[in-house]
Scaffold this motif. Structure first.
Motif, PDB file in Angstrom:
ATOM      1  N   PHE A 185      -5.663   1.795 -12.857  1.00 40.96           N
ATOM      2  CA  PHE A 185      -4.604   1.005 -12.231  1.00 40.96           C
ATOM      3  C   PHE A 185      -4.716   1.133 -10.721  1.00 40.96           C
ATOM      4  CE2 PHE A 185      -0.399   0.130 -10.592  1.00 40.96           C
ATOM      5  CZ  PHE A 185      -0.069  -1.018 -11.273  1.00 40.96           C
ATOM      6  N   PHE A 186      -5.582   0.359 -10.135  1.00 39.63           N
ATOM      7  CA  PHE A 186      -5.731   0.405  -8.687  1.00 39.63           C
ATOM      8  C   PHE A 186      -5.995  -1.024  -8.271  1.00 39.63           C
ATOM      9  CE2 PHE A 186      -7.596   1.474  -4.587  1.00 39.63           C
ATOM     10  CZ  PHE A 186      -6.802   2.527  -4.178  1.00 39.63           C
ATOM     11  N   ASN A 187      -4.967  -1.679  -7.782  1.00 44.94           N
ATOM     12  CA  ASN A 187      -5.001  -3.114  -7.544  1.00 44.94           C
ATOM     13  C   ASN A 187      -4.596  -3.352  -6.100  1.00 44.94           C
ATOM     14  OD1 ASN A 187      -4.680  -5.907  -7.714  1.00 44.94           O
ATOM     15  ND2 ASN A 187      -2.542  -5.685  -8.406  1.00 44.94           N
ATOM     16  N   VAL A 188      -5.591  -3.513  -5.259  1.00 44.84           N
ATOM     17  CA  VAL A 188      -5.310  -3.556  -3.825  1.00 44.84           C
ATOM     18  C   VAL A 188      -4.680  -4.895  -3.428  1.00 44.84           C
ATOM     19  CG1 VAL A 188      -6.314  -3.376  -1.534  1.00 44.84           C
ATOM     20  CG2 VAL A 188      -7.149  -1.910  -3.369  1.00 44.84           C
ATOM     21  N   LEU A 189      -3.437  -4.826  -3.003  1.00 44.74           N
ATOM     22  CA  LEU A 189      -2.734  -6.019  -2.526  1.00 44.74           C
ATOM     23  C   LEU A 189      -2.908  -6.160  -1.021  1.00 44.74           C
ATOM     24  CD1 LEU A 189       0.769  -5.742  -4.254  1.00 44.74           C
ATOM     25  CD2 LEU A 189      -1.204  -7.100  -4.985  1.00 44.74           C
ATOM     26  N   SER A 190      -2.791  -7.390  -0.543  1.00 46.59           N
ATOM     27  CA  SER A 190      -2.728  -7.574   0.902  1.00 46.59           C
ATOM     28  C   SER A 190      -1.362  -7.088   1.371  1.00 46.59           C
ATOM     29  CB  SER A 190      -2.920  -9.029   1.283  1.00 46.59           C
ATOM     30  OG  SER A 190      -1.746  -9.762   0.954  1.00 46.59           O
TER      31      SER A 190
ATOM     32  N   GLN B 187       0.783  -8.665   3.060  1.00 38.84           N
ATOM     33  CA  GLN B 187       1.784  -9.705   2.808  1.00 38.84           C
ATOM     34  C   GLN B 187       2.230  -9.719   1.347  1.00 38.84           C
ATOM     35  OE1 GLN B 187       3.787 -11.244   4.809  1.00 38.84           O
ATOM     36  NE2 GLN B 187       2.681 -10.077   6.366  1.00 38.84           N
ATOM     37  N   GLU B 188       1.261  -9.559   0.442  1.00 36.27           N
ATOM     38  CA  GLU B 188       1.627  -9.497  -0.986  1.00 36.27           C
ATOM     39  C   GLU B 188       2.507  -8.289  -1.271  1.00 36.27           C
ATOM     40  OE1 GLU B 188      -2.402 -11.527  -2.969  1.00 36.27           O
ATOM     41  OE2 GLU B 188      -2.400  -9.414  -2.394  1.00 36.27           O
ATOM     42  N   PHE B 189       2.176  -7.186  -0.631  1.00 34.83           N
ATOM     43  CA  PHE B 189       2.956  -5.972  -0.838  1.00 34.83           C
ATOM     44  C   PHE B 189       4.390  -6.175  -0.339  1.00 34.83           C
ATOM     45  CE2 PHE B 189       4.426  -1.679   0.270  1.00 34.83           C
ATOM     46  CZ  PHE B 189       4.146  -0.993  -0.915  1.00 34.83           C
ATOM     47  N   ILE B 190       4.516  -6.809   0.811  1.00 33.20           N
ATOM     48  CA  ILE B 190       5.862  -7.061   1.362  1.00 33.20           C
ATOM     49  C   ILE B 190       6.641  -7.993   0.424  1.00 33.20           C
ATOM     50  CG2 ILE B 190       7.103  -8.168   3.295  1.00 33.20           C
ATOM     51  CD1 ILE B 190       4.957  -6.933   5.165  1.00 33.20           C
TER      52      ILE B 190
ATOM     53  N   GLY C 180      -2.248   0.654  -4.311  1.00 33.24           N
ATOM     54  CA  GLY C 180      -3.301   0.190  -3.416  1.00 33.24           C
ATOM     55  C   GLY C 180      -2.855  -0.979  -2.563  1.00 33.24           C
ATOM     56  N   VAL C 181      -2.949  -0.802  -1.250  1.00 29.01           N
ATOM     57  CA  VAL C 181      -2.616  -1.860  -0.298  1.00 29.01           C
ATOM     58  C   VAL C 181      -3.732  -1.917   0.729  1.00 29.01           C
ATOM     59  CG1 VAL C 181      -0.943  -2.684   1.417  1.00 29.01           C
ATOM     60  CG2 VAL C 181      -0.163  -1.423  -0.584  1.00 29.01           C
TER      61      VAL C 181
ATOM     62  N   LYS D 229     -12.901  -3.357   9.047  1.00 26.90           N
ATOM     63  CA  LYS D 229     -13.415  -4.013   7.844  1.00 26.90           C
ATOM     64  C   LYS D 229     -12.580  -5.259   7.585  1.00 26.90           C
ATOM     65  CE  LYS D 229     -15.021  -0.749   4.551  1.00 26.90           C
ATOM     66  NZ  LYS D 229     -14.640   0.091   3.417  1.00 26.90           N
ATOM     67  N   PRO D 230     -13.191  -6.439   7.447  1.00 25.56           N
ATOM     68  CA  PRO D 230     -12.379  -7.612   7.111  1.00 25.56           C
ATOM     69  C   PRO D 230     -11.726  -7.383   5.751  1.00 25.56           C
ATOM     70  CG  PRO D 230     -14.643  -8.246   7.632  1.00 25.56           C
ATOM     71  CD  PRO D 230     -14.625  -6.757   7.529  1.00 25.56           C
ATOM     72  N   GLY D 231     -10.561  -7.949   5.549  1.00 26.37           N
ATOM     73  CA  GLY D 231      -9.883  -7.797   4.265  1.00 26.37           C
ATOM     74  C   GLY D 231      -8.822  -6.712   4.278  1.00 26.37           C
ATOM     75  N   ARG D 232      -8.726  -5.980   5.361  1.00 23.07           N
ATOM     76  CA  ARG D 232      -7.643  -4.997   5.443  1.00 23.07           C
ATOM     77  C   ARG D 232      -7.050  -5.014   6.860  1.00 23.07           C
ATOM     78  NH1 ARG D 232     -11.278   0.583   5.885  1.00 23.07           N
ATOM     79  NH2 ARG D 232     -11.420   0.416   8.142  1.00 23.07           N
ATOM     80  N   GLU D 233      -5.765  -4.720   6.919  1.00 17.66           N
ATOM     81  CA  GLU D 233      -5.111  -4.585   8.220  1.00 17.66           C
ATOM     82  C   GLU D 233      -5.345  -3.179   8.720  1.00 17.66           C
ATOM     83  OE1 GLU D 233      -0.899  -5.517   8.507  1.00 17.66           O
ATOM     84  OE2 GLU D 233      -1.286  -7.598   7.938  1.00 17.66           O
TER      85      GLU D 233
END
Lengths: 412, 412
Positions: free
Chosen positions: B5-10, B12-15, B282-283, B352-356
C-alpha cells in the motif's frame, strides 16, 4: 501643561529614543511554552550531537579509502561482517576490506568513515558486497558533534525560538530555558464619548474599540495585555489610572480622544507622575503624528491617537516592534524581516515629504501579478482597516509613489 | 500488513483528500481570546455604526449647498450658531446660512451634510465665519451606518479575526464570538532509539526531538497540543497509543522511525483501529514522501517521517495548513497568502520532476537584492533547519530552478 511641547521626530530618531529602554530581564520558560521567546543566554551543549557518527542512508558502512575509484565499470568488493543494530553501537571494528550493513540513523562502527547507499551495491552472496561507486570520507554520515559540540554554544543569546530551535533544546535535554521576559502591557482608553462594550450607546456615544484592538496587537507581539477600561478626560483620573497601570506593567498604552485638548491632558498627567520624563510628542508618521512617548525608569508610556486606524497603524509600525524589542529581539524594527509581499501599486499615491506614510492597501492577484490597491476612505472608520491586508510604506524623502511601482506590503 | 500500500499522490491530490475532513464545530470564544480564530457565522450589527453622522475633522458643520462655489477669491459667509459638544447631539437644526463649530467625532446637527476644515475658514467676529472652500455633500463626514448597518452582516462567516476585526466586535458590543473550534492535536513519537528528553543518552540513543518540535508547530497553527511521549516500535503499543490519542483529539501526528519497517508498523496499527480507514501512503513531496494519512470519522491520523527535517517540512507545508483548515480557514493551503519574501536563488537547484521540492534556504540582502541561499547538509541534522529562514518551492513540473530565478521564500 506645555502646549508648545510638540517636537516632531523622524521615525528613525524616534526608534533611537526607543533604544534608550533596555530589554526586559531574563526568566526561565518551560520547553512547552518557549516557542516565540528570545534566548537571554547562550545554550551550551552538555554532550555532542550526534553523540556518535551516524548514517544518513540505508546501505553499508565502509572506509572510504577502501573503495576509492570504484565505479559501475570498476566495482570494489568488500566483505560484510554483519548488520548494525540501530539502537546499539557495533561491537566490532571494521578492518581493511570489510563493510557492515547499516540503516539510516545507525552508528558507524570504528574503522568506518562513510556509508555507501544500498542502491549502489549488490550482495553477491557469502558475505561479498559489490560496490559500484566511490565515496569521499564522511559522505552520507552525520558526524559526531556536527549539530552541537560539548561545551560550545548550540544556540546563541538573542535567537528568537522557532519550532526547530525547540527541537534543538529537546535534543540537548534542556527543559527550562533562559529567555527575556515578555512585556506586561497595560491599556487605557480615554474620551468622554466612550462607553464600555457591554453598554448600549446613544447618539454621541461610541463603544471602546481601542482597548480590545490594542490588547490584541500587544498579544500578537508576545506580550500579556491587561485592559484598565475607560478613564475620564480629567487630569486627576488620568494620572491615577496611569500610575496604577504603570505599577503593574512594563509598558502602558493610552489611547486618547482625537482633540488637542485630550493630548495636552495626557502630557499633563504624565508630567505629574513621579519619575516620569516626557521623551517626545510628535513623530513624522502618517497616520499617527501626535504620538506621545514618556519614560518612567525603564517603563514606557505611549500616548496613541484616539482614531482607531491611526492608533492601530502606530501600534503596528512602532508599538509592536517595541514590545518585541523589549523581549530581546534585536531586529524588531527591521521591516525587511516582517511578513510582507511585493506588489505593484494600482494608482499614484501622493505623500508629504518629510514624513513616512503608511498607506493601507489590499492585495489581489491579476494576470499573475500582485496588485496593491490603496484603501480609500475616512480614517475614523473601522472599515478601512477591515478591508486592508496591510500597509505600504512611502519613505519620508518621497513625495509619493507612482502607479506600477513595486512596493512591500507589510501584512497586519 | 499491506506492504504494497504505497500510492504516491500529488500534493494537490493529497490536499483534495484533506478536504474530505470537515472543519470543526463552532463554539464561542470571549473577545479577549478571539484574535486568530475564524468566524463560524456572520456577525449581524444590532445598531448602525456610526450611530449618527460624525465629523472627520475639526471645523464647521455646514450644508454643502450653502457654500457651493466658495473659494479663496470668492469666500462664503455663514453665521455660526454655536459649538457642538462631542458627547451630545446638537439641540438645534441648521438653517440656511448657518454653520456650527464641530470637533473630530462630533455629531452633525440636522440640516448639515458636510464639514469644512477649520484651516479653510476664518472667524470674523460677531459669529460670522468666512469659508474659503466649497465642499461636496458628505465631505469630511463619516456617515451614519457607513461602518455597519443595523440588521446586516458587519463581518462574514469564514473571516479570520485580526486586531481590527476584534475592534469591530467591540464596536458592536459582541463579547462572545461564534468561531470554529481550534483543533486538539495529539503527538506521539516512536522509535526504539529514542529516549525522553529528561534522560541522558548513551551512544545509540537520541532524545525525542519530534514531540516538542511538532507540538510547537501545532500551537503556531492555533491548535492545542498534547504530547503522548514515546511509544515502543510494537504493533500493540502503537495501536493502543493511537487509540488513546484519537479519543482525546481531533488530529494525531505520529512521527516514526525512518525505516520502512516502522512505517509498515504504523500502517498496521492504523488498520487495527476500529473505524479507521487508510487514506493514503505516499505524497510526491520532498522531503516527506512516505507520509501516511488515515481517517477515523472526522478525525485524522498522520504518519510523519521520523527525520526531524522531513517531519517539520511536511508539518509546515501540509500539517499546519490542515489544522488551520479544520479551524475554518478556507484559504489555509493557499501558499500565496503565507508570510513570504521574494528572493533570487544564489545557485542552480536540481529537482526530480513529478514531485514538489521544498528547498531550505537562508535569505540575505546583497546590493539591495534579497538572495536565497540553499542550505546544504544532511537532512538528519537539526542544523539545516536552524540555519534556514524558510523554504522555496520547486514545482512538480520542474526539473529545477536556475541561479538568479526569483522564488518565493515561505518563512517558518
Amino acid at each position: 501643561m506645555k502646549k508648545d511641547f510638540f517636537n516632531v521626530l523622524s521615525v528613525q530618531e524616534f526608534i533611537q529614543k526607543l533604544h534608550s529602554f533596555t530589554p526586559l530581564q531574563a526568566n526561565t520558560v518551560s520547553i512547552e511554552k518557549v516557542d516565540g521567546c528570545v534566548l537571554a543566554t547562550d545554550i551550551i551543549a552538555e554532550e555532542d550531537l550526534p553523540l556518535a557518527s551516524r548514517s544518513c542512508m540505508d546501505g553499508y558502512a565502509i572506509n572510504a579509502s577502501n573503495i576509492f575509484g570504484a565505479s559501475e565499470a570498476n566495482p570494489a568488493y568488500l566483505e560484510s561482517v554483519g548488520d548494525i543494530d540501530i539502537e546499539k553501537p557495533a561491537s566490532f571494528t571494521l578492518q581493511d576490506g570489510e563493510c557492515a550493513g547499516i540503516v539510516t540513523g545507525g552508528i558507524l562502527p570504528d574503522g568506518a568513515d562513510a556509508v555507501v547507499m544500498v542502491e549502489h551495491t549488490e550482495s553477491l552472496g557469502a558475505g561479498t558486497i559489490e560496490i559500484r561507486k566511490s565515496l569521499a570520507p564522511y559522505e552520507n554520515v552525520m558526524l559526531k558533534g556536527e549539530d552541537a559540540t560539548t561545551g560550545k554554544p548550540a544556540l546563541t543569546a538573542g535567537t528568537r525560538i522557532r519550532p526547530q530551535e525547540v527541537g534543538m533544546l529537546a535534543a540537548l535535554g534542556i527543559q527550562e530555558i533562559p529567555v527575556y521576559s515578555s512585556p506586561r502591557v497595560g491599556i487605557i482608553s480615554t474620551g468622554d464619548e466612550l462607553i464600555p462594550i457591554d453598554e448600549k450607546p446613544v447618539v454621541g456615544q461610541v463603544r471602546d474599540v481601542n482597548s480590545y484592538t490594542l490588547a490584541a496587537c500587544a498579544r500578537r507581539a508576545g506580550a500579556t495585555a491587561t485592559t484598565y477600561g475607560l478613564v475620564e478626560d480629567k487630569l486627576d483620573s488620568l494620572k491615577e489610572a496611569l500610575e496604577n497601570a504603570l505599577a503593574e506593567n512594563d509598558v502602558v498604552f493610552l489611547s486618547g480622544g482625537s482633540s488637542v485638548g485630550v493630548r495636552d491632558l495626557t502630557v499633563g498627567a504624565i508630567e505629574q507622575i513621579e519619575g516620569a520624563e516626557l521623551i517626545n510628542h510628535g513623530v513624522a508618521i502618517s497616520p499617527g503624528k501626535p504620538l506621545i512617548l514618556a519614560k518612567c525608569g525603564n517603563k514606557a508610556i505611549w500616548g496613541l491617537p484616539g482614531q482607531i486606524a491611526s492608533a492601530q497603524v502606530v501600534m503596528f509600525v512602532l508599538g509592536m516592534p517595541f514590545l518585541r524589542y523589549l523581549s530581546g529581539d534585536t531586529n524588531a524594527f527591521d521591516q525587511s524581516r516582517w511578513p510582507s509581499k511585493q506588489a505593484e501599486l494600482s494608482r499614484n499615491v501622493a505623500s508629504k515629504p518629510g514624513r513616512e506614510d503608511y498607506v493601507r492597501v489590499t492585495v489581489t492577484e491579476k494576470d499573475g501579478k500582485n496588485i496593491a490597491i490603496p484603501v480609500l476612505g475616512k480614517s475614523g472608520l473601522l472599515k478601512t482597516m477591515l478591508q486592508a491586508d496591510g500597509v505600504a510604506r512611502i519613505n519620508a524623502d518621497s513625495e509619493g509613489i507612482y502607479e506600477g511601482t513595486v512596493v512591500d506590503v507589510l501584512f497586519f
